[in-house]
Write an enzyme that holds these catalytic residues in place. Structure first.
Site, PDB file in Angstrom:
ATOM      1  N   LYS A 171      15.142   2.812   6.841  1.00 33.92           N
ATOM      2  CA  LYS A 171      16.317   1.612   6.768  1.00 33.92           C
ATOM      3  C   LYS A 171      16.661   1.738   8.544  1.00 33.92           C
ATOM      4  O   LYS A 171      16.070   1.821   9.257  1.00 33.92           O
ATOM      5  CB  LYS A 171      17.167   1.965   6.040  1.00 33.92           C
ATOM      6  CG  LYS A 171      16.694   2.370   4.505  1.00 33.92           C
ATOM      7  CD  LYS A 171      17.898   2.244   3.370  1.00 33.92           C
ATOM      8  CE  LYS A 171      17.331   2.731   2.123  1.00 33.92           C
ATOM      9  NZ  LYS A 171      17.969   2.505   0.944  1.00 33.92           N
TER      10      LYS A 171
ATOM     11  N   SER B  84      16.857   7.366  -5.264  1.00 33.62           N
ATOM     12  CA  SER B  84      17.221   8.780  -5.014  1.00 33.62           C
ATOM     13  C   SER B  84      16.446   9.799  -5.423  1.00 33.62           C
ATOM     14  O   SER B  84      16.662  10.787  -6.106  1.00 33.62           O
ATOM     15  CB  SER B  84      18.644   8.672  -6.313  1.00 33.62           C
ATOM     16  OG  SER B  84      19.681   7.860  -5.849  1.00 33.62           O
TER      17      SER B  84
ATOM     18  N   GLU C 161      11.692  -0.129  -7.867  1.00 32.72           N
ATOM     19  CA  GLU C 161      12.990   0.402  -7.357  1.00 32.72           C
ATOM     20  C   GLU C 161      14.465  -0.164  -7.810  1.00 32.72           C
ATOM     21  O   GLU C 161      14.603  -1.160  -7.691  1.00 32.72           O
ATOM     22  CB  GLU C 161      13.275   0.081  -5.911  1.00 32.72           C
ATOM     23  CG  GLU C 161      12.071   0.793  -5.123  1.00 32.72           C
ATOM     24  CD  GLU C 161      12.558   1.251  -3.571  1.00 32.72           C
ATOM     25  OE1 GLU C 161      12.234   2.209  -3.168  1.00 32.72           O
ATOM     26  OE2 GLU C 161      13.326   0.193  -2.986  1.00 32.72           O
TER      27      GLU C 161
ATOM     28  N   HIS D 296      12.410  -5.416  -0.333  1.00 35.07           N
ATOM     29  CA  HIS D 296      13.349  -4.478  -0.511  1.00 35.07           C
ATOM     30  C   HIS D 296      14.771  -5.107  -1.316  1.00 35.07           C
ATOM     31  O   HIS D 296      14.977  -6.145  -0.572  1.00 35.07           O
ATOM     32  CB  HIS D 296      13.464  -3.908   0.665  1.00 35.07           C
ATOM     33  CG  HIS D 296      14.234  -2.392   0.351  1.00 35.07           C
ATOM     34  ND1 HIS D 296      15.815  -2.268   0.061  1.00 35.07           N
ATOM     35  CD2 HIS D 296      13.945  -1.099   0.147  1.00 35.07           C
ATOM     36  CE1 HIS D 296      16.084  -1.096  -0.175  1.00 35.07           C
ATOM     37  NE2 HIS D 296      15.037  -0.393  -0.201  1.00 35.07           N
TER      38      HIS D 296
ATOM     39  N   ASN E  57      11.364   5.306   3.996  1.00 39.85           N
ATOM     40  CA  ASN E  57      11.768   4.118   4.485  1.00 39.85           C
ATOM     41  C   ASN E  57      13.141   4.426   5.371  1.00 39.85           C
ATOM     42  O   ASN E  57      14.274   4.718   4.641  1.00 39.85           O
ATOM     43  CB  ASN E  57      12.262   3.073   3.413  1.00 39.85           C
ATOM     44  CG  ASN E  57      13.249   2.027   3.591  1.00 39.85           C
ATOM     45  OD1 ASN E  57      13.233   1.569   4.918  1.00 39.85           O
ATOM     46  ND2 ASN E  57      13.682   1.351   2.750  1.00 39.85           N
TER      47      ASN E  57
HETATM   48  C1  PEP Z   1      15.040   2.975  -0.683  1.00 41.18           C
HETATM   49  O1  PEP Z   1      15.786   2.340  -0.040  1.00 41.18           O
HETATM   50  O2  PEP Z   1      13.936   2.323  -0.722  1.00 41.18           O
HETATM   51  C2  PEP Z   1      15.257   4.273  -1.570  1.00 41.18           C
HETATM   52  C3  PEP Z   1      14.824   4.309  -2.500  1.00 41.18           C
HETATM   53  O3  PEP Z   1      16.656   4.595  -1.070  1.00 41.18           O
HETATM   54  P1  PEP Z   1      17.142   6.105  -1.654  1.00 41.18           P
HETATM   55  O4  PEP Z   1      15.973   6.966  -1.777  1.00 41.18           O
HETATM   56  O5  PEP Z   1      18.257   6.588  -0.687  1.00 41.18           O
HETATM   57  O6  PEP Z   1      17.669   5.963  -2.997  1.00 41.18           O
END
Ligand code: PEP
Length: 252
Positions: free
Chosen positions: A11, A213, A167, A95, A9
């Site tokens: 973003k 993360s 998530e 999300h 993703n």
């Molecule tokens: C996300 O935004 O879906 C995500 C998991 O971000 P990150 O890997 O940076 O924590």
């Protein structure tokens, strides 16, 4: 057997040229990977260009959001037909950033998921609790609310095409990932919910990604868990080496 799915993703990162550069680099790094489903989710403005770069490879294209109406006076929105026309096979919905900053609710996630499935695009439906909810022992309740209401009314066939991304909001972009035990506990719980809502076939067939993360050095232990079927990766998907290492470290 559920095929591992790793999605990036991006973003609101990467302009057109940067997106093409990253996609080109990933195309080289990931050529030959067969056992893992790989999905890139660039911003809307780069979807068409990234589609051209990954054409003929095993890498698939995903969007980060969509609108459920087919066309019309919805300024700023992008329809599922438009996403299909540039080659999207997947679309992230719900999300936590969209829930937090853009008023996304279980109801709108549900409308988007249903519209995507009707058009043959596979939704990646995000669920997960905030830190204060976990601290208040509400993680299971919040996840249940997200799962039951975001997926309400999906047929068994549609559910089997849907990916769920667990998530935990406290793990997104913080550098603090859920431990493998924390992830497994919730993934197993989600599978149990699917069994109650549908049946054992659906519960065993639906892929549940972990997101929050994920890095090349923690993916191995996360993916080693029985109910973790992949990852939705934010920050670490923005660099070719870290995303491709995550993919390479994801074999079950
Ligand atoms: C996300 O935004 O879906 C995500 C998991 O971000 P990150 O890997 O940076 O924590």
């Amino acid at each position: 057997m559920r095929k591992v799915i790793i999605a990036g993703n991006w973003k609101m990162n990467k302009n057109l040229q940067e997106s093409m550069d990253l996609a080109n680099s990933l195309k080289k790094e990931l050529s030959g990977v067969k056992d893992i489903e790989m999905v890139l989710c660039p911003p809307f403005t780069s979807l068409g260009a990234v589609a051209e770069v990954i054409k003929g490879t095993g890498i698939k294209l995903g969007a980060q959001d969509c609108y459920w109406e087919k066309e019309g006076a919805f300024t700023g929105e992008v329809s599922i037909g438009m996403l299909k026309s540039v080659g999207c096979a997947y679309c992230i919905v719900g999300h936590s950033e969209r829930r937090q900053f853009f008023g996304e609710t279980n109801l709108t996630v549900n409308k988007k998921a249903k519209a995507l499935l009707k058009e043959g695009v596979m939704p990646i439906v995000c669920v997960g609790e905030k830190l204060e909810e976990r601290k208040a022992d509400k993680a299971f309740d919040v996840v249940k609310d997200h799962v039951v209401n975001s997926l309400a009314g999906l047929s068994k066939e549609d559910m089997l095409k849907t990916v769920i991304a667990y998530e935990p909001v406290w793990a997104i972009g913080t550098g603090v990932n859920a431990t493998k035990e924390q992830a497994q506990e919730i993934h197993k719980y989600i599978r149990g919910l699917l069994k109650e809502m549908y049946d054992a076939q659906v519960a065993e067939g639906v892929r549940i990604q972990y997101g929050g993360s994920v890095k090349p050095d923690n993916i191995k232990e996360l993916i080693s868990q029985g109910d973790v079927d992949g990852a939705l990766v934010g920050g670490a998907s923005l660099k070719s080496d870290s995303f491709s290492q995550i993919v390479r470290n994801s074999s079950k």
